[in-house]
Scaffold this motif. Structure first.
Motif, mmCIF file in Angstrom:
data_model
loop_
_atom_site.group_PDB
_atom_site.id
_atom_site.type_symbol
_atom_site.label_atom_id
_atom_site.label_comp_id
_atom_site.label_asym_id
_atom_site.label_seq_id
_atom_site.Cartn_x
_atom_site.Cartn_y
_atom_site.Cartn_z
ATOM 1 N N ARG A 69 -26.657 -42.802 82.255
ATOM 2 C CA ARG A 69 -27.890 -42.065 82.822
ATOM 3 C C ARG A 69 -28.016 -42.307 84.269
ATOM 4 N N ARG A 70 -26.944 -42.971 84.834
ATOM 5 C CA ARG A 70 -26.941 -42.991 86.250
ATOM 6 C C ARG A 70 -26.406 -41.531 87.045
ATOM 7 N N VAL A 71 -25.596 -40.728 86.264
ATOM 8 C CA VAL A 71 -25.249 -39.703 86.497
ATOM 9 C C VAL A 71 -26.016 -38.684 85.704
ATOM 10 N N THR A 72 -26.976 -37.739 86.183
ATOM 11 C CA THR A 72 -27.860 -36.901 85.316
ATOM 12 C C THR A 72 -27.203 -35.518 85.180
ATOM 13 N N TYR A 73 -27.612 -34.627 84.535
ATOM 14 C CA TYR A 73 -27.410 -33.246 84.254
ATOM 15 C C TYR A 73 -27.609 -32.679 85.865
ATOM 16 N N ASP A 74 -28.436 -32.647 86.238
ATOM 17 C CA ASP A 74 -28.767 -32.134 87.446
ATOM 18 C C ASP A 74 -27.818 -32.876 88.814
ATOM 19 N N ASN A 75 -27.819 -34.020 88.644
ATOM 20 C CA ASN A 75 -26.682 -34.723 89.544
ATOM 21 C C ASN A 75 -25.365 -34.183 89.482
ATOM 22 N N LEU A 76 -24.932 -34.139 88.356
ATOM 23 C CA LEU A 76 -23.567 -33.719 88.253
ATOM 24 C C LEU A 76 -23.394 -32.127 88.501
ATOM 25 N N ARG A 77 -24.413 -31.357 88.026
ATOM 26 C CA ARG A 77 -24.170 -29.988 88.547
ATOM 27 C C ARG A 77 -24.236 -30.023 90.005
ATOM 28 N N LEU A 78 -24.783 -30.732 90.690
ATOM 29 C CA LEU A 78 -24.637 -30.604 92.136
ATOM 30 C C LEU A 78 -23.470 -31.187 92.661
#
Length: 145
Positions: A69-78
């Motif tokens: 949960r440190r890398v989120t969907y939105d974070n990874l998408r960026l």
């Protein structure tokens, strides 16, 4: 390295070792708690690995990367939009995310559905029982006071 730098700064900024250690602990504790929370989420993901092994390799990789949960969907998408597109295309993951995202924009969290294992609530509004009833001989009746 960050811990060493923080300890060094606390030793320079405080007049005693005891106070420096207190300041160091206060500064670094949130970092430790956050790391432990991520480690626990990752551990639980690996303990439930059976839920993921049937997935397409790209979707499995996506879930592996976001397990703590440190890398989120939105974070990874960026960071890597092409990877997110490939790993979630045609999957229910993207549909679920888009549905939740649009629902969040329209509906305040209080009125969004809530699921806990097999229990699904239509919203998050809970009203505690009111003291309007009494029981005599095991039969509830309306209070007359």
């Amino acid at each position: 390295m960050e811990d060493g730098l923080a300890l060094s700064a606390c030793l320079h900024e405080n007049e005693s070792v005891a106070r420096a250690l207190e300041a160091y602990e206060a500064e670094r504790k949130p970092v430790v708690v956050s790391t432990q929370r991520a480690a626990q989420a990752s551990l639980e993901w690996f303990e439930n690995l059976g839920q993921y092994v049937h997935q397409d390799p790209m979707q499995f990789a996506f879930n592996l990367l976001t397990r703590s949960r440190r890398v989120t969907y939105d974070n990874l998408r960026l960071r890597d939009p092409e990877f997110v597109r490939r790993s979630t295309s045609g999957s229910r993951l993207r549909a679920r995310h888009n549905q939740r995202d649009s629902m969040r924009r329209r509906t305040p969290p209080m009125f969004q559905p809530f699921r806990l294992r097999d229990l699904e609530l239509k919203n998050r509004v809970i009203v505690s029982a009111m003291d309007m009833y009494s029981a005599s001989t095991a039969c509830p009746t309306t209070s007359t006071s």
